[in-house]
Design a protein around this motif. Structure first.
Motif, short mmCIF file in Angstrom:
data_model
loop_
_atom_site.label_atom_id
_atom_site.label_comp_id
_atom_site.label_asym_id
_atom_site.label_seq_id
_atom_site.Cartn_x
_atom_site.Cartn_y
_atom_site.Cartn_z
N GLN A 41 -1.23 -1.81 -26.45
CA GLN A 41 -2.38 -1.84 -25.54
C GLN A 41 -2.64 -3.24 -24.97
O GLN A 41 -3.53 -3.42 -24.13
CB GLN A 41 -3.64 -1.35 -26.27
CG GLN A 41 -3.54 0.10 -26.68
CD GLN A 41 -4.64 0.51 -27.66
OE1 GLN A 41 -5.34 -0.33 -28.22
NE2 GLN A 41 -4.78 1.81 -27.86
N CYS A 42 -1.85 -4.23 -25.42
CA CYS A 42 -2.04 -5.59 -24.91
C CYS A 42 -1.54 -5.66 -23.46
O CYS A 42 -0.70 -4.87 -23.06
CB CYS A 42 -1.24 -6.58 -25.76
SG CYS A 42 -1.85 -6.73 -27.44
N PRO A 43 -2.06 -6.64 -22.68
CA PRO A 43 -1.53 -6.83 -21.33
C PRO A 43 -0.03 -7.14 -21.40
O PRO A 43 0.47 -7.53 -22.46
CB PRO A 43 -2.29 -8.04 -20.80
CG PRO A 43 -3.49 -8.17 -21.67
CD PRO A 43 -3.13 -7.59 -22.99
N GLU A 44 0.63 -6.99 -20.27
CA GLU A 44 2.07 -7.27 -20.21
C GLU A 44 2.36 -8.61 -20.88
O GLU A 44 1.64 -9.59 -20.68
CB GLU A 44 2.49 -7.34 -18.73
CG GLU A 44 3.98 -7.45 -18.54
CD GLU A 44 4.35 -7.84 -17.10
OE1 GLU A 44 5.51 -8.24 -16.89
OE2 GLU A 44 3.46 -7.76 -16.23
N ASP A 45 3.43 -8.63 -21.67
CA ASP A 45 3.76 -9.82 -22.46
C ASP A 45 4.51 -10.83 -21.60
O ASP A 45 5.69 -11.10 -21.82
CB ASP A 45 4.58 -9.41 -23.69
CG ASP A 45 4.65 -10.52 -24.72
OD1 ASP A 45 4.04 -11.59 -24.50
OD2 ASP A 45 5.33 -10.32 -25.75
N ALA A 46 3.82 -11.37 -20.60
CA ALA A 46 4.42 -12.36 -19.71
C ALA A 46 3.41 -13.47 -19.51
O ALA A 46 2.21 -13.26 -19.66
CB ALA A 46 4.75 -11.72 -18.37
N GLY A 47 3.90 -14.66 -19.18
CA GLY A 47 2.99 -15.77 -18.98
C GLY A 47 2.72 -16.50 -20.29
O GLY A 47 3.55 -16.52 -21.19
N ILE A 48 1.54 -17.09 -20.38
CA ILE A 48 1.19 -17.94 -21.53
C ILE A 48 -0.14 -17.48 -22.12
O ILE A 48 -1.10 -17.24 -21.40
CB ILE A 48 1.07 -19.42 -21.09
CG1 ILE A 48 2.42 -19.93 -20.57
CG2 ILE A 48 0.59 -20.29 -22.26
CD1 ILE A 48 2.37 -21.36 -20.08
N GLU A 49 -0.15 -17.39 -23.44
CA GLU A 49 -1.34 -16.92 -24.14
C GLU A 49 -1.71 -17.91 -25.25
O GLU A 49 -0.84 -18.39 -25.96
CB GLU A 49 -0.98 -15.58 -24.77
CG GLU A 49 -2.07 -14.55 -24.80
CD GLU A 49 -1.49 -13.15 -24.92
OE1 GLU A 49 -1.35 -12.47 -23.88
OE2 GLU A 49 -1.16 -12.74 -26.04
N GLU A 107 -5.96 -15.69 -12.96
CA GLU A 107 -4.51 -15.84 -13.12
C GLU A 107 -4.16 -15.02 -14.35
O GLU A 107 -4.35 -15.48 -15.47
CB GLU A 107 -4.22 -17.34 -13.28
CG GLU A 107 -2.85 -17.72 -13.68
CD GLU A 107 -1.78 -17.25 -12.74
OE1 GLU A 107 -1.22 -16.17 -13.01
OE2 GLU A 107 -1.51 -17.96 -11.76
N GLN A 108 -3.71 -13.80 -14.16
CA GLN A 108 -3.56 -12.92 -15.32
C GLN A 108 -2.42 -13.33 -16.23
O GLN A 108 -2.25 -12.78 -17.30
CB GLN A 108 -3.41 -11.48 -14.88
CG GLN A 108 -2.21 -11.24 -14.02
CD GLN A 108 -2.02 -9.75 -13.77
OE1 GLN A 108 -2.44 -8.93 -14.55
NE2 GLN A 108 -1.36 -9.43 -12.68
N PHE A 109 -1.63 -14.34 -15.82
CA PHE A 109 -0.56 -14.79 -16.68
C PHE A 109 -0.96 -15.99 -17.55
O PHE A 109 -0.16 -16.49 -18.32
CB PHE A 109 0.71 -15.07 -15.87
CG PHE A 109 1.28 -13.80 -15.29
CD1 PHE A 109 1.72 -12.80 -16.14
CD2 PHE A 109 1.32 -13.60 -13.93
CE1 PHE A 109 2.22 -11.60 -15.62
CE2 PHE A 109 1.82 -12.41 -13.41
CZ PHE A 109 2.26 -11.41 -14.26
#
Ligand SMILES: Nc1nc2c(ncn2[C@@H]2O[C@H](COP(=O)(O)OP(=O)(O)O)[C@@H](O)[C@H]2O)c(=O)[nH]1
Ligand SMILES: [Mg+2]
Length: 204
Positions: A19-27, A72-74
């Motif tokens: 259910q997490c957002p797409e696993d791309a970018g930086i968290e 910035e969703q990433f």
């Protein structure tokens, strides 16, 4: 000081990895024992009184809560559920353990854990577990000793120095004192996180 954290918005909650957002970018994930002061740090960092209230909505306290930076969703902040919540059954604790473990070990975009500790009770078993996990996973961890206003400045500095001592020579482990009440330590935390997102203070 302008900061990347002035326009943070709640994105979504997740009870499990799918259910997490797409696993791309930086968290960047915020972890801590219940009552350590995690919600207050998030609110103070982002200059919003009610940001982390989203995480307090009934039913969301046991979830991973995702926030986006600057539309910035990433670039995301993640509020991990507080550990050691007193009213939780053993079964729920086991679920929590599994979920956290899944998130920590599978999330490719996770770059750093900000570990929130009450400066009066640093390095409890949960905290040590997080630190050792970060060391094993080679992920940065930023030890944030909050509620520094509760003790003298000298005592706060001592706690920080003593707590960091075992991790000397590990560049991925950093630390600072903080106070949400006095709004101290915000610049240090902002700089550390912006660095991670690849944004230096000069360009922000
Ligand atoms: N004096 C002081 N109290 C704080 C500070 N940060 C949090 N608190 C208090 O500690 C309690 C728990 O804070 P909260 O942010 O909800 O903790 P969380 O459970 O980790 O999200 C609340 O009563 C806060 O008002 C701080 O920097 N200084
Ligand atoms: Mg909270």
């Amino acid at each position: 000081m302008s900061s990347l954290f002035r326009n943070v918005e709640f994105m979504t909650s997740a009870a499990k990895l799918e259910q997490c957002p797409e696993d791309a970018g930086i968290e960047i994930a915020f972890a801590g024992r219940s009552n350590a002061g995690k919600s207050s740090v998030l609110n103070t960092l982002c200059g919003q009184k009610k940001l982390a209230r989203a995480s307090k909505t009934p039913g969301r306290t046991r979830l991973l809560n995702f926030f986006s930076l600057d539309n910035e969703q990433f670039f995301r902040l993640v509020d991990l559920p507080g550990y050691g919540y007193a009213k939780v059954s053993h079964a729920m604790r086991a679920d929590w353990d599994i979920m956290l473990d899944e998130y920590l070990s599978h999330r490719a975009s996770l770059r750093m854990v900000v570990l929130i500790m009450d400066i009066r009770h640093p390095l409890q078993p949960f905290d040590l577990r997080m630190i050792h996990w970060a060391i094993d996973a080679k992920i940065a961890i930023h030890l944030t000793f909050t509620k520094a206003d509760k003790i003298t400045r000298g005592a706060a500095t001592n706690t920080l120095l003593n707590s960091m001592k075992p991790y000397k020579g590990r560049p991925l482990i950093t630390g600072q004192t903080f106070s949400s009440l006095k709004k101290s330590g915000i610049d240090t935390l902002t700089d550390r996180l912006q660095n991670l997102f690849g944004i230096s203070q000069e360009t922000s």
